[in-house]
Design a protein around this motif. Structure first.
Motif, PDB file in Angstrom:
ATOM      1  N   TRP A   1       5.456   3.700  -2.231  1.00 26.37           N
ATOM      2  CA  TRP A   1       4.943   2.356  -2.007  1.00 26.37           C
ATOM      3  C   TRP A   1       5.688   1.706  -0.846  1.00 26.37           C
ATOM      4  O   TRP A   1       6.880   1.927  -0.659  1.00 26.37           O
ATOM      5  CB  TRP A   1       5.127   1.486  -3.251  1.00 26.37           C
ATOM      6  CG  TRP A   1       4.292   1.857  -4.438  1.00 26.37           C
ATOM      7  CD1 TRP A   1       4.738   2.312  -5.651  1.00 26.37           C
ATOM      8  CD2 TRP A   1       2.868   1.775  -4.537  1.00 26.37           C
ATOM      9  NE1 TRP A   1       3.677   2.539  -6.498  1.00 26.37           N
ATOM     10  CE2 TRP A   1       2.516   2.208  -5.838  1.00 26.37           C
ATOM     11  CE3 TRP A   1       1.856   1.389  -3.668  1.00 26.37           C
ATOM     12  CZ2 TRP A   1       1.202   2.259  -6.278  1.00 26.37           C
ATOM     13  CZ3 TRP A   1       0.538   1.440  -4.106  1.00 26.37           C
ATOM     14  CH2 TRP A   1       0.218   1.865  -5.398  1.00 26.37           C
TER      15      TRP A   1
ATOM     16  N   GLU B   1       9.153  -1.320  -4.750  1.00 22.76           N
ATOM     17  CA  GLU B   1       8.773  -0.774  -6.043  1.00 22.76           C
ATOM     18  C   GLU B   1       7.587  -1.550  -6.600  1.00 22.76           C
ATOM     19  O   GLU B   1       7.478  -2.763  -6.412  1.00 22.76           O
ATOM     20  CB  GLU B   1       9.941  -0.839  -7.036  1.00 22.76           C
ATOM     21  CG  GLU B   1      11.067   0.130  -6.730  1.00 22.76           C
ATOM     22  CD  GLU B   1      12.101   0.194  -7.848  1.00 22.76           C
ATOM     23  OE1 GLU B   1      11.962  -0.577  -8.831  1.00 22.76           O
ATOM     24  OE2 GLU B   1      13.028   1.008  -7.739  1.00 22.76           O
ATOM     25  N   VAL B   2       6.705  -0.844  -7.272  1.00 21.87           N
ATOM     26  CA  VAL B   2       5.555  -1.442  -7.940  1.00 21.87           C
ATOM     27  C   VAL B   2       5.617  -1.054  -9.402  1.00 21.87           C
ATOM     28  O   VAL B   2       5.621   0.135  -9.730  1.00 21.87           O
ATOM     29  CB  VAL B   2       4.229  -0.969  -7.311  1.00 21.87           C
ATOM     30  CG1 VAL B   2       3.038  -1.532  -8.090  1.00 21.87           C
ATOM     31  CG2 VAL B   2       4.152  -1.379  -5.846  1.00 21.87           C
ATOM     32  N   SER B   3       5.713  -2.050 -10.268  1.00 22.04           N
ATOM     33  CA  SER B   3       5.819  -1.812 -11.717  1.00 22.04           C
ATOM     34  C   SER B   3       6.978  -0.875 -12.040  1.00 22.04           C
ATOM     35  O   SER B   3       6.857   0.025 -12.895  1.00 22.04           O
ATOM     36  CB  SER B   3       4.503  -1.250 -12.269  1.00 22.04           C
ATOM     37  OG  SER B   3       3.434  -2.137 -12.052  1.00 22.04           O
TER      38      SER B   3
ATOM     39  N   SER C   1       8.288   1.469 -10.223  1.00 28.49           N
ATOM     40  CA  SER C   1       8.227   2.802  -9.627  1.00 28.49           C
ATOM     41  C   SER C   1       8.149   2.700  -8.112  1.00 28.49           C
ATOM     42  O   SER C   1       7.486   1.810  -7.574  1.00 28.49           O
ATOM     43  CB  SER C   1       6.998   3.560 -10.148  1.00 28.49           C
ATOM     44  OG  SER C   1       6.886   4.820  -9.508  1.00 28.49           O
TER      45      SER C   1
ATOM     46  N   ASP D   1       0.861  -1.174   0.000  1.00 30.22           N
ATOM     47  CA  ASP D   1       0.000   0.000   0.000  1.00 30.22           C
ATOM     48  C   ASP D   1       0.901   1.229   0.000  1.00 30.22           C
ATOM     49  O   ASP D   1       2.132   1.098   0.055  1.00 30.22           O
ATOM     50  CB  ASP D   1      -0.918  -0.007   1.225  1.00 30.22           C
ATOM     51  CG  ASP D   1      -2.250   0.699   0.977  1.00 30.22           C
ATOM     52  OD1 ASP D   1      -2.272   1.664   0.170  1.00 30.22           O
ATOM     53  OD2 ASP D   1      -3.248   0.297   1.587  1.00 30.22           O
ATOM     54  N   ASP D   2       0.314   2.408  -0.050  1.00 29.92           N
ATOM     55  CA  ASP D   2       1.139   3.589   0.163  1.00 29.92           C
ATOM     56  C   ASP D   2       1.617   3.575   1.608  1.00 29.92           C
ATOM     57  O   ASP D   2       1.005   2.959   2.482  1.00 29.92           O
ATOM     58  CB  ASP D   2       0.366   4.865  -0.160  1.00 29.92           C
ATOM     59  CG  ASP D   2      -0.760   5.127   0.811  1.00 29.92           C
ATOM     60  OD1 ASP D   2      -0.524   5.798   1.835  1.00 29.92           O
ATOM     61  OD2 ASP D   2      -1.886   4.638   0.565  1.00 29.92           O
TER      62      ASP D   2
ATOM     63  N   ARG E   1       6.964   5.131  -6.233  1.00 31.12           N
ATOM     64  CA  ARG E   1       5.857   5.963  -5.764  1.00 31.12           C
ATOM     65  C   ARG E   1       4.619   5.776  -6.623  1.00 31.12           C
ATOM     66  O   ARG E   1       4.727   5.545  -7.831  1.00 31.12           O
ATOM     67  CB  ARG E   1       6.248   7.451  -5.748  1.00 31.12           C
ATOM     68  CG  ARG E   1       7.321   7.772  -4.724  1.00 31.12           C
ATOM     69  CD  ARG E   1       7.615   9.271  -4.642  1.00 31.12           C
ATOM     70  NE  ARG E   1       8.620   9.545  -3.626  1.00 31.12           N
ATOM     71  CZ  ARG E   1       8.362   9.738  -2.338  1.00 31.12           C
ATOM     72  NH1 ARG E   1       7.097   9.729  -1.918  1.00 31.12           N
ATOM     73  NH2 ARG E   1       9.341   9.954  -1.478  1.00 31.12           N
ATOM     74  N   GLY E   2       3.471   5.895  -5.951  1.00 26.21           N
ATOM     75  CA  GLY E   2       2.197   5.819  -6.633  1.00 26.21           C
ATOM     76  C   GLY E   2       1.410   7.094  -6.441  1.00 26.21           C
ATOM     77  O   GLY E   2       1.960   8.119  -6.005  1.00 26.21           O
ATOM     78  N   PRO E   3       0.106   7.074  -6.718  1.00 27.72           N
ATOM     79  CA  PRO E   3      -0.714   8.290  -6.609  1.00 27.72           C
ATOM     80  C   PRO E   3      -0.752   8.887  -5.207  1.00 27.72           C
ATOM     81  O   PRO E   3      -0.917  10.097  -5.052  1.00 27.72           O
ATOM     82  CB  PRO E   3      -2.113   7.803  -7.027  1.00 27.72           C
ATOM     83  CG  PRO E   3      -1.874   6.564  -7.827  1.00 27.72           C
ATOM     84  CD  PRO E   3      -0.662   5.930  -7.228  1.00 27.72           C
TER      85      PRO E   3
END
Length: 339
Positions: A315, A303-305, A307, A282-283, A309-311
């Motif tokens: 992460w 990292e997710v995909s 990256s 999650d964030d 950071r997400g919206p």
């Protein structure tokens, strides 16, 4: 405002300055502090102002030992334990030596009564002394709550310490603020206030630690239920600090994160979070709140995909690490296979 938003706001204020007491009003804060002081006067200070020791070499192995240091408050030096071998640092060191097959040299820099602002001096001493540590374990937060330190100030000091250690190449694992709601000498409803304050600080600590490059391990829920049900076994005679049994649980919770950070449990390090074990991604703010309520949960960056950071920000993975219990588990966790 959600708990995640509140924790994020405290951590953000710590990074940029400013902020006050947050969701807990100054009046409630003051009353809680008074109750804690009254309880302390009734109970007294049976252990004085020093921990039981425990510094030294753990594990009889050849070669250079792993250098482990403990920073923070009275829990970091095991106040309440009967012997140095029962402190959380000793428990972690002995377990790490077994997992790594190397000796572990334990040094303690924490102080009874320590607050987060003192981490600056402790960190400076750690980095000034030789040899440089491989890993630092920080345990701090309770005295910040009971001494009415602004959460933003406490979190800022912790973040600065983690960042300095990481920049020096030291792995960092932080045991976040314990749940003060377990102290029965604090009457209701202030005990709920104490719980809310300590878990709020723990969540904000986690955000700051992960952003600074460290990993956090929640201690609150890990001990809360057992402390309530087994107070004689889990609390020391001052009814504030853990006993040797309590510290054993603390050390066992932090150990796998320390071993993973140092690369001695690669299978555990690379393991995908298991939803069946209450783990996930999650964030960092929402992961921090989940960890503050869940026994022994580690939070670290991921990292997710491709990256980090997400919206909603960085992460983070929240996992319930487990240390190997026997030789077969150790071989599997360390990536060793039979010839």
């Amino acid at each position: 405002m959600s708990r995640a938003e509140r924790a994020r706001r405290i951590a953000t204020a710590a990074a940029f300055g400013g902020g006050g007491l947050g969701a807990i009003g100054a009046a409630a804060y003051g009353v809680l502090l008074t109750e804690v002081q009254i309880a302390r006067k009734v109970i007294g200070q049976p252990f004085g102002n020093a921990g039981p020791g425990g510094e030294g070499l753990y594990g009889d192995f050849p070669g250079e030992p792993i250098q482990l240091v403990m920073l923070g408050d009275s829990t970091s030096v095991g106040l309440g334990a009967d012997h140095g071998s029962q402190t959380p640092g000793a428990v972690i060191s002995a377990g790490l030596a077994s997992i790594a097959g190397r000796g572990v040299q334990l040094r303690m820099f924490g102080r009874v009564g320590g607050q987060s602002w003192e981490l600056e001096g402790q960190t400076a001493r750690v980095l000034d002394e030789s040899p440089k540590p491989d890993v630092a374990v920080i345990m701090v937060g309770a005295n910040d709550v009971t001494h009415r330190i602004k959460p933003q100030v406490a979190v800022q000091a912790l973040a600065a310490s983690v960042q300095q250690l990481r920049e020096a190449g030291v792995e960092v694992v932080v045991g976040t603020c314990p749940d003060l709601g377990t102290i029965q000498e604090i009457p209701h409803p202030l005990r709920f206030v104490a719980q809310r304050m300590s878990r709020q600080l723990a969540a904000a600590q986690t955000i700051a630690v992960v952003e600074a490059g460290g990993a956090s391990v929640s201690l609150a829920d890990l001990l809360a239920d057992e402390f309530r049900q087994h107070r004689v076994d889990m609390f020391a005679s001052d009814r504030f600090h853990p006993s040797a049994t309590g510290y054993a649980r603390v050390g066992e919770a932090i150990l796998p994160s320390v071993a993973t950070a140092l690369g001695y449990l690669p299978a555990e390090r690379d393991r995908v979070p298991d939803h069946d074990r209450g783990e996930g991604i999650d964030d960092v703010a929402h992961a921090a709140v989940l960890a503050a309520d869940s026994a022994g949960t580690e939070v670290s960056a991921i990292e997710v995909s491709g990256s980090d950071r997400g919206p909603r920000g960085r992460w983070a993975a929240f996992r319930r690490r487990r240390a190997p219990r026997d030789a077969e588990q150790l071989a599997s966790a360390s990536g060793d296979t039979a010839a």
